[in-house]
Scaffold this motif. Structure first.
Motif, PDB file in Angstrom:
ATOM      1  N   PRO A 233       0.435  -2.653   6.159  1.00  9.95           N
ATOM      2  CA  PRO A 233       1.204  -3.663   5.425  1.00  9.95           C
ATOM      3  C   PRO A 233       1.003  -5.063   6.018  1.00  9.95           C
ATOM      4  O   PRO A 233       1.026  -5.243   7.234  1.00  9.95           O
ATOM      5  CB  PRO A 233       2.653  -3.206   5.597  1.00  9.95           C
ATOM      6  CG  PRO A 233       2.580  -1.766   5.959  1.00  9.95           C
ATOM      7  CD  PRO A 233       1.297  -1.609   6.714  1.00  9.95           C
ATOM      8  N   ASP A 234       0.829  -6.011   5.140  1.00 10.92           N
ATOM      9  CA  ASP A 234       0.681  -7.404   5.559  1.00 10.92           C
ATOM     10  C   ASP A 234       1.919  -7.856   6.336  1.00 10.92           C
ATOM     11  O   ASP A 234       1.812  -8.584   7.316  1.00 10.92           O
ATOM     12  CB  ASP A 234       0.465  -8.291   4.327  1.00 10.92           C
ATOM     13  CG  ASP A 234       0.141  -9.722   4.689  1.00 10.92           C
ATOM     14  OD1 ASP A 234      -0.899  -9.948   5.345  1.00 10.92           O
ATOM     15  OD2 ASP A 234       0.938 -10.613   4.337  1.00 10.92           O
ATOM     16  N   THR A 235       3.099  -7.386   5.926  1.00 11.41           N
ATOM     17  CA  THR A 235       4.334  -7.779   6.612  1.00 11.41           C
ATOM     18  C   THR A 235       4.349  -7.301   8.060  1.00 11.41           C
ATOM     19  O   THR A 235       4.894  -7.981   8.925  1.00 11.41           O
ATOM     20  CB  THR A 235       5.578  -7.242   5.886  1.00 11.41           C
ATOM     21  OG1 THR A 235       5.452  -5.829   5.727  1.00 11.41           O
ATOM     22  CG2 THR A 235       5.760  -7.888   4.534  1.00 11.41           C
ATOM     23  N   LEU A 236       3.743  -6.139   8.344  1.00 12.39           N
ATOM     24  CA  LEU A 236       3.681  -5.636   9.716  1.00 12.39           C
ATOM     25  C   LEU A 236       2.846  -6.575  10.584  1.00 12.39           C
ATOM     26  O   LEU A 236       3.250  -6.931  11.697  1.00 12.39           O
ATOM     27  CB  LEU A 236       3.087  -4.223   9.740  1.00 12.39           C
ATOM     28  CG  LEU A 236       2.939  -3.589  11.109  1.00 12.39           C
ATOM     29  CD1 LEU A 236       4.308  -3.329  11.733  1.00 12.39           C
ATOM     30  CD2 LEU A 236       2.153  -2.298  11.014  1.00 12.39           C
TER      31      LEU A 236
ATOM     32  N   GLU B 254      -6.431  -8.089   0.911  1.00 10.20           N
ATOM     33  CA  GLU B 254      -6.876  -7.636  -0.404  1.00 10.20           C
ATOM     34  C   GLU B 254      -6.613  -8.711  -1.454  1.00 10.20           C
ATOM     35  O   GLU B 254      -5.598  -9.387  -1.426  1.00 10.20           O
ATOM     36  CB  GLU B 254      -6.171  -6.337  -0.778  1.00 10.20           C
ATOM     37  CG  GLU B 254      -6.532  -5.196   0.154  1.00 10.20           C
ATOM     38  CD  GLU B 254      -5.839  -3.899  -0.189  1.00 10.20           C
ATOM     39  OE1 GLU B 254      -4.942  -3.883  -1.058  1.00 10.20           O
ATOM     40  OE2 GLU B 254      -6.199  -2.882   0.425  1.00 10.20           O
ATOM     41  N   ASP B 255      -7.555  -8.862  -2.391  1.00  6.79           N
ATOM     42  CA  ASP B 255      -7.445  -9.836  -3.469  1.00  6.79           C
ATOM     43  C   ASP B 255      -7.132  -9.082  -4.757  1.00  6.79           C
ATOM     44  O   ASP B 255      -7.862  -8.178  -5.146  1.00  6.79           O
ATOM     45  CB  ASP B 255      -8.763 -10.597  -3.613  1.00  6.79           C
ATOM     46  CG  ASP B 255      -8.729 -11.664  -4.674  1.00  6.79           C
ATOM     47  OD1 ASP B 255      -7.643 -11.957  -5.204  1.00  6.79           O
ATOM     48  OD2 ASP B 255      -9.800 -12.222  -4.978  1.00  6.79           O
TER      49      ASP B 255
ATOM     50  N   PRO C  67       2.133  -5.708  -0.338  1.00  7.74           N
ATOM     51  CA  PRO C  67       0.823  -6.269   0.020  1.00  7.74           C
ATOM     52  C   PRO C  67       0.260  -5.557   1.252  1.00  7.74           C
ATOM     53  O   PRO C  67       0.942  -5.396   2.261  1.00  7.74           O
ATOM     54  CB  PRO C  67       1.124  -7.730   0.343  1.00  7.74           C
ATOM     55  CG  PRO C  67       2.450  -8.020  -0.266  1.00  7.74           C
ATOM     56  CD  PRO C  67       3.189  -6.719  -0.278  1.00  7.74           C
ATOM     57  N   MET C  68      -1.002  -5.102   1.141  1.00  5.38           N
ATOM     58  CA  MET C  68      -1.666  -4.385   2.222  1.00  5.38           C
ATOM     59  C   MET C  68      -2.932  -5.129   2.635  1.00  5.38           C
ATOM     60  O   MET C  68      -3.527  -5.841   1.832  1.00  5.38           O
ATOM     61  CB  MET C  68      -2.038  -2.969   1.773  1.00  5.38           C
ATOM     62  CG  MET C  68      -0.856  -2.115   1.341  1.00  5.38           C
ATOM     63  SD  MET C  68       0.220  -1.632   2.676  1.00  5.38           S
ATOM     64  CE  MET C  68      -0.744  -0.348   3.433  1.00  5.38           C
TER      65      MET C  68
ATOM     66  N   LEU D  84      -0.364  -8.888  -7.647  1.00  6.43           N
ATOM     67  CA  LEU D  84       0.044  -7.609  -7.090  1.00  6.43           C
ATOM     68  C   LEU D  84       0.933  -6.877  -8.101  1.00  6.43           C
ATOM     69  O   LEU D  84       1.859  -7.474  -8.643  1.00  6.43           O
ATOM     70  CB  LEU D  84       0.813  -7.862  -5.792  1.00  6.43           C
ATOM     71  CG  LEU D  84       1.105  -6.688  -4.895  1.00  6.43           C
ATOM     72  CD1 LEU D  84      -0.187  -6.109  -4.337  1.00  6.43           C
ATOM     73  CD2 LEU D  84       1.989  -7.130  -3.749  1.00  6.43           C
ATOM     74  N   PRO D  85       0.658  -5.597  -8.371  1.00  6.81           N
ATOM     75  CA  PRO D  85       1.523  -4.851  -9.297  1.00  6.81           C
ATOM     76  C   PRO D  85       2.970  -4.850  -8.805  1.00  6.81           C
ATOM     77  O   PRO D  85       3.231  -4.789  -7.606  1.00  6.81           O
ATOM     78  CB  PRO D  85       0.944  -3.439  -9.259  1.00  6.81           C
ATOM     79  CG  PRO D  85      -0.481  -3.619  -8.828  1.00  6.81           C
ATOM     80  CD  PRO D  85      -0.463  -4.794  -7.896  1.00  6.81           C
TER      81      PRO D  85
END
Length: 69
Positions: free
Chosen positions: A45-48, A13-14, A26-27, A20-21
């Motif tokens: 989640p981006d981290t996942l 996602e941009d 981050p997703m 990012l709020p």
């Protein structure tokens, strides 16, 4: 119920110039294809994705609407 899915597309996602709020994780939008050929867009989640080193064309397990491996 447990199903295997192939990651077809990962779309990060941009958030534009605002970024990012604060406090929001981050997703990514991820297109998954089941073994029967059906496709589903999910947010994860981006981290996942980074922690599990998942990339496009990888196969993952989806159990009760949660990623398990």
């Amino acid at each position: 119920m447990e199903n295997n899915y192939q990651i077809i597309t990962i779309y990060e996602e941009d958030h534009g110039c605002e970024g990012l709020p604060e406090g929001e994780e981050p997703m990514d939008q991820v297109l998954l294809r089941a073994e029967d050929g059906t496709e589903h867009w999910v947010r994860m989640p981006d981290t996942l994705l980074l922690q599990r080193n998942w990339k496009e064309n990888d196969w993952i397990r989806w159990e009760k609407n949660e990623i398990t491996q």
